[in-house]
Design an enzyme around this catalytic site. Structure first.
Site: not given
Ligand SMILES: [Ca+2]
Ligand SMILES: [Ca+2]
Length: 465
Positions: A94, A169-170, A193, A204, A207, A209, A212, A280
């Site tokens: 970000f 991050s993102l 992080d 999942e 995000r 996990d 992936d 972070h």
């Molecule tokens: Ca995933």
């Protein structure tokens, strides 16, 4: 018969909006992408054109100036990209950008130890907006990276077993999305992080996990809750190996997050990012340092950081300890199961790697109150003096502790003992160590002995016995 507007309203709630693009396909605001507890706002990502994902290639041949690539075989073939090398993508988070020095510096460290295609993924056009929008835009970034990888595979016959995506991050979740879109076949994803808001606790699908990629490793450095602690990173176990350096919440050398200066998430990066987001940002600094310190970030399997600090998780088990960061994929048990957790301590700014030793001291001499310190001397280097104990020093007492040395001393040759209490005592008491045992994290143990005792602040050298 319902009026047209009522029908439209009904359909509108049942079927979400959808955006479609020629190369990347369609993106909807259906659950769980939007309209769930963790992401209540029904918003869509921006267009690929507006997010403007860019691929900046650095290689051993061009370590300081990037070549900008597009997902097209002729452009890639005309560049320094080499198909006989691994490719590591680095995706920022970000309010950050691909030209930020930390990404190129990470590549430069890699060039010192390997030949690699290092691609910094820039999506600053999509990251400099409100957080909720940026958290949707990573879907486009992930799709662009997946498309790029597809081109590598189809046009250059490049194996996905050579692909590693590193995201901060993102960017961690963008990496997860790229991995999901390539059916979890890329070799590795590293989450530095991974961001908490809009992702922690979600399915999942949305995000990062362990499904992936073939291997997923995570470094948690800001795992406190976003409310009220502004801990931006997730505490959720998300990979095969999840590392919690310094416990994952307060990094050594960082001040606590400054709550009073932050209004909301969107304000977190404004102004002094290193000051406000110190924890972070440590995740990528640890990774960058780990490249040049292959043994300096051993993670210890442990149930909690509390147990780790109580010295209950040393030495490494017989299969060894994984290294946090670049060399995590060398761990033999890396994909044995998902959700393996590891703890370690790091140094503060300037020197992050640490080597942990267990030190056991058998005291001799007088009974006094004081501090006991030990320094280690080996064939690769010498440590500083580390405090092993403070309190009442009794002859024949056995003091045991674990220390985190800033030097890998190698095979131990001698140890030095010193004690002090800063109390004026006219009898000039003497204390010694009849034996000191040092254990490395690989379980190798060294014994040292001495018959002597010394006054405070006088070094006592123990020799092998
Ligand atoms: Ca995933
Ligand atoms: Ca958090």
């Amino acid at each position: 018969m319902l009026p047209i507007w009522a029908l439209a309203l009904l359909l509108g709630t049942a079927v979400g909006k959808e955006l479609c693009f020629q190369r990347l396909g369609c993106f909807s605001d259906d659950a769980p992408w939007a309209g769930i507890v963790e992401r209540p706002l029904k918003i869509l990502p921006w267009s690929p054109k507006k997010v403007n994902t860019r691929f900046l290639l650095y290689t051993n041949e061009n370590p300081t100036t990037y070549q900008e690539l597009v997902a097209d075989s002729s452009t890639i073939e005309a560049s320094n990209f080499k198909t006989d090398r691994k490719t590591r993508f680095i995706i920022h988070g970000f309010i950050d950008k691909g030209e930020e020095s930390w990404l190129a510096n990470m590549c430069k460290n890699m060039f010192q130890v390997e030949s690699v295609n290092c691609i910094c993924v820039d999506w600053k056009s999509g990251s400099h907006t409100g957080y909720t929008q940026a958290s949707q835009n990573i879907r486009i970034v992930g799709a662009e990276v997946a498309y790029f990888i597809d081109v590598l595979q189809s046009a250059l016959n490049y194996s996905l077993s050579n692909v590693h995506i590193i995201g901060h991050s993102l960017g961690s979740h963008a990496a997860g999305e790229a991995g999901r879109r390539t059916n979890g076949t890329v070799a590795r994803i590293t989450g530095l992080d991974p961001a908490e808001p809009c992702f922690e606790g979600t399915p999942e699908l949305v995000r990062l996990d362990a499904s992936d990629a073939q291997f997923v490793d995570i470094i948690h450095t800001d795992a406190a809750p976003i409310i009220p602690n502004m801990g931006f990173g997730t505490s959720q176990i998300s990979g095969h190996l999840d590392f919690f350096p310094n416990g994952g919440i307060h990094m050594t050398g960082c001040k606590k997050n400054i709550l009073s200066q932050i209004v909301d998430i969107d304000g977190i990066w404004e102004g002094s990012r290193d000051f406000v987001a110190c924890n972070h940002l440590r995740s990528y600094k640890y990774y960058t340092d780990s490249i040049l310190n292959p043994g300096g970030f051993a993670g210890y399997p442990c149930g909690s950081y509390e147990a780790f600090t109580e010295n209950k998780c040393f030495p490494c088990p017989s299969e060894g300890c994984p290294q946090m960061g670049h060399y995590a994929d060398r761990f033999p048990g890396k994909t044995k199961e998902v959700g393996q957790t590891f703890y370690l301590n790091t140094g503060d700014l300037g020197s992050f790697p640490r080597w942990r030793y267990k030190v056991v001291v058998v005291l001799s001499g007088k009974r006094v109150r004081g501090h006991v310190l030990v320094s280690l001397f080996g064939d690769q280097g010498n440590s500083k003096q580390y405090e092993v104990f403070k309190g009442v020093l009794r002859p024949d007492a056995i003091l045991a502790n674990e220390i985190d040395s800033d030097v890998d001393v190698g095979d131990l040759q001698t140890v030095k003992f010193v004690w002090y209490n800063n109390i004026i005592n006219p009898t000039l008491p003497k204390v010694g160590a009849s034996q000191i045992t040092v254990e490395r994290n690989d379980g190798k143990t060294y014994n040292f002995c001495s018959q002597s005792t010394v006054r405070e602040n006088v070094l006592l050298t123990l020799t092998p016995c």
